[in-house]
Write a protein that holds these residues in place. Structure first.
Motif, mmCIF file in Angstrom:
data_model
loop_
_atom_site.group_PDB
_atom_site.id
_atom_site.type_symbol
_atom_site.label_atom_id
_atom_site.label_comp_id
_atom_site.label_asym_id
_atom_site.label_seq_id
_atom_site.Cartn_x
_atom_site.Cartn_y
_atom_site.Cartn_z
ATOM 1 N N PRO A 1 0.844 -1.207 0.000
ATOM 2 C CA PRO A 1 0.000 0.000 0.000
ATOM 3 C C PRO A 1 0.874 1.249 0.000
ATOM 4 N N GLU A 2 0.247 2.377 -0.221
ATOM 5 C CA GLU A 2 0.965 3.646 -0.195
ATOM 6 C C GLU A 2 1.521 3.904 1.203
ATOM 7 N N ASN A 3 2.698 4.514 1.264
ATOM 8 C CA ASN A 3 3.369 4.859 2.521
ATOM 9 C C ASN A 3 3.843 3.629 3.292
ATOM 10 N N PHE A 4 4.053 2.498 2.580
ATOM 11 C CA PHE A 4 4.623 1.301 3.188
ATOM 12 C C PHE A 4 5.945 0.985 2.507
ATOM 13 N N THR A 5 6.825 0.309 3.237
ATOM 14 C CA THR A 5 8.047 -0.217 2.646
ATOM 15 C C THR A 5 8.375 -1.527 3.341
ATOM 16 N N ILE A 6 9.293 -2.292 2.752
ATOM 17 C CA ILE A 6 9.624 -3.610 3.303
ATOM 18 C C ILE A 6 11.088 -3.913 3.027
ATOM 19 N N SER A 7 11.740 -4.600 3.940
ATOM 20 C CA SER A 7 13.091 -5.107 3.730
ATOM 21 C C SER A 7 13.112 -6.568 4.158
ATOM 22 N N ALA A 8 14.128 -7.289 3.718
ATOM 23 C CA ALA A 8 14.205 -8.721 3.993
ATOM 24 C C ALA A 8 15.501 -9.050 4.714
ATOM 25 N N THR A 9 15.403 -9.806 5.787
ATOM 26 C CA THR A 9 16.570 -10.300 6.505
ATOM 27 C C THR A 9 16.620 -11.809 6.326
ATOM 28 N N LEU B 1 10.555 -10.659 7.052
ATOM 29 C CA LEU B 1 10.137 -9.490 6.288
ATOM 30 C C LEU B 1 9.849 -8.351 7.259
ATOM 31 N N ASN B 2 10.592 -7.278 7.139
ATOM 32 C CA ASN B 2 10.460 -6.124 8.031
ATOM 33 C C ASN B 2 9.565 -5.085 7.350
ATOM 34 N N ILE B 3 8.330 -4.984 7.828
ATOM 35 C CA ILE B 3 7.326 -4.124 7.204
ATOM 36 C C ILE B 3 7.224 -2.822 7.992
ATOM 37 N N GLU B 4 7.300 -1.712 7.283
ATOM 38 C CA GLU B 4 7.193 -0.392 7.924
ATOM 39 C C GLU B 4 6.062 0.395 7.275
ATOM 40 N N GLY B 5 5.170 0.899 8.105
ATOM 41 C CA GLY B 5 4.066 1.708 7.619
ATOM 42 C C GLY B 5 4.103 3.094 8.229
ATOM 43 N N GLN B 6 3.856 4.105 7.424
ATOM 44 C CA GLN B 6 3.835 5.501 7.883
ATOM 45 C C GLN B 6 2.391 5.947 7.997
ATOM 46 N N GLY C 1 1.418 8.967 9.684
ATOM 47 C CA GLY C 1 1.310 10.424 9.841
ATOM 48 C C GLY C 1 2.398 11.143 9.072
ATOM 49 N N LYS C 2 2.401 12.452 9.171
ATOM 50 C CA LYS C 2 3.349 13.265 8.418
ATOM 51 C C LYS C 2 4.719 13.342 9.085
ATOM 52 N N ARG C 3 4.763 13.187 10.419
ATOM 53 C CA ARG C 3 6.039 13.267 11.108
ATOM 54 C C ARG C 3 6.838 11.977 10.919
ATOM 55 N N GLU C 4 8.164 12.087 11.035
ATOM 56 C CA GLU C 4 9.023 10.924 10.823
ATOM 57 C C GLU C 4 8.716 9.804 11.814
ATOM 58 N N LEU C 5 8.356 10.191 13.048
ATOM 59 C CA LEU C 5 8.075 9.191 14.074
ATOM 60 C C LEU C 5 6.645 8.648 13.998
ATOM 61 N N ASP C 6 5.841 9.165 13.089
ATOM 62 C CA ASP C 6 4.474 8.657 12.929
ATOM 63 C C ASP C 6 4.499 7.394 12.071
ATOM 64 N N MET C 7 5.114 6.342 12.604
ATOM 65 C CA MET C 7 5.265 5.100 11.862
ATOM 66 C C MET C 7 5.188 3.920 12.825
ATOM 67 N N SER C 8 5.033 2.742 12.268
ATOM 68 C CA SER C 8 4.976 1.534 13.080
ATOM 69 C C SER C 8 5.589 0.388 12.290
ATOM 70 N N LEU C 9 6.168 -0.584 13.009
ATOM 71 C CA LEU C 9 6.844 -1.713 12.393
ATOM 72 C C LEU C 9 6.083 -3.005 12.656
ATOM 73 N N TRP D 1 -4.466 -1.014 10.721
ATOM 74 C CA TRP D 1 -4.051 0.033 11.639
ATOM 75 C C TRP D 1 -4.918 -0.030 12.897
ATOM 76 N N LEU D 2 -4.267 -0.068 14.051
ATOM 77 C CA LEU D 2 -4.945 -0.083 15.349
ATOM 78 C C LEU D 2 -4.629 1.229 16.061
ATOM 79 N N PHE D 3 -5.647 1.958 16.470
ATOM 80 C CA PHE D 3 -5.420 3.249 17.111
ATOM 81 C C PHE D 3 -5.615 3.150 18.623
ATOM 82 N N ARG D 4 -4.915 4.017 19.308
ATOM 83 C CA ARG D 4 -5.025 4.107 20.773
ATOM 84 C C ARG D 4 -4.564 5.490 21.199
ATOM 85 N N THR D 5 -4.705 5.802 22.480
ATOM 86 C CA THR D 5 -4.205 7.070 22.999
ATOM 87 C C THR D 5 -2.964 6.810 23.843
#
Length: 258
Positions: free
Chosen positions: A42-50, A100-105, A107-115, A147-151
């Motif tokens: 999907p858009e704003n996703f990337t993946i690497s392989a170990t 497979l290391n999946i990274e999704g963004q 939000g707009k900030r660099e830290l607005d991501m999850s692995l 995507w799972l949201f929380r506060t």
């Protein structure tokens, strides 16, 4: 005559050295068996392989070798060539698994991501879960990222957690990670493809801490405004406001206001 004999021996020695050098270089130039890994994201996703390598059958090798392959972000179709064999300090190793290391963004900030992780397993013998290769084309594994949201924090800022799981042939989400297992035999030169889709709706990370209304999700108060989890415990009338990542004060997610 002696001069000619010495010359001939010298020529033979040079010829032998040249042939051996050619043989060694020729061996080093032989292609290592590999397979092609593709990921459709999907858009704003990337993946690497170990890739993880263990000793080949009949050899005793200490530990294992790990190699990481990656491609620049921003590409929705990623292609990597993953070697099936490796040789380290004279020890033959074979590919056992690929993380497979999946990274999704989110939000707009660099830290607005999850692995999140996925996995490919290479089997020497078939199992109940081993997928056979099709007669032609790639071996395709399907997966869905949710995507799972929380506060988080005293001001209850919204953050998101990525969860990626495998899909079966009917598109039903499974409990296992995205990816699958395949046989080593026939893998060389083939293409294995992971197709990830993004779930249409977000869900609460903690199911009993949010209640869904027509206008959106409301965050339960729990034991009080500072309750970390805020479990509802059947109370669907006491709610607390929260903040969007951009700082807006909201009462429902994702619409912010009712």
């Amino acid at each position: 005559m002696k001069h000619m004999q010495h010359f001939n021996r010298h020529c033979l020695q040079l010829l032998y050295i040249s042939v051996m050098a050619w043989a060694v270089s020729g061996c080093s130039l032989l292609p290592t068996e590999s397979f092609n890994f593709q990921a459709e994201l999907p858009e704003n996703f990337t993946i690497s392989a170990t890739t993880y390598y263990d000793a080949a059958s009949g050899e005793s090798c200490p530990g294992h070798k790990v190699v990481k392959s990656e491609q620049p972000k921003g590409t929705q179709l990623i292609e990597l060539k993953l070697p099936l064999t490796a040789r380290v300090k004279g020890c033959s190793r074979v590919l056992k698994s690929v993380v497979l290391n999946i990274e999704g963004q989110w939000g707009k900030r660099e830290l607005d991501m999850s692995l999140e992780s996925g996995a490919l397993s290479i089997r020497d013998e078939p199992t109940e879960t081993t997928r056979p290769f099709p007669a032609s084309g790639p071996l395709v594994f399907q997966g869905q990222c949710q995507w799972l949201f929380r506060t988080m924090g005293p001001h209850r800022y919204i953050v998101k957690i990525l969860q990626c799981r495998a899909l079966d042939a009917n598109g039903v989400v499974q409990k296992r990670l995205a990816g699958g297992s395949m046989l080593r035999e026939g893998l060389a030169g083939r293409t294995v493809k992971l197709v990830l889709v993004e779930a249409k709706e977000e869900r609460p990370a903690f199911g009993d801490s949010w209640v869904k209304f027509p206008a959106g999700w409301k965050r339960c108060m729990g034991k009080g405004p500072n309750d970390f989890y805020g479990f509802c415990h059947g109370k669907t009338t006491d709610f607390v406001p929260f903040k969007m990542p951009d700082g807006r004060d909201c009462t429902v997610y994702p619409n912010c206001t009712e």
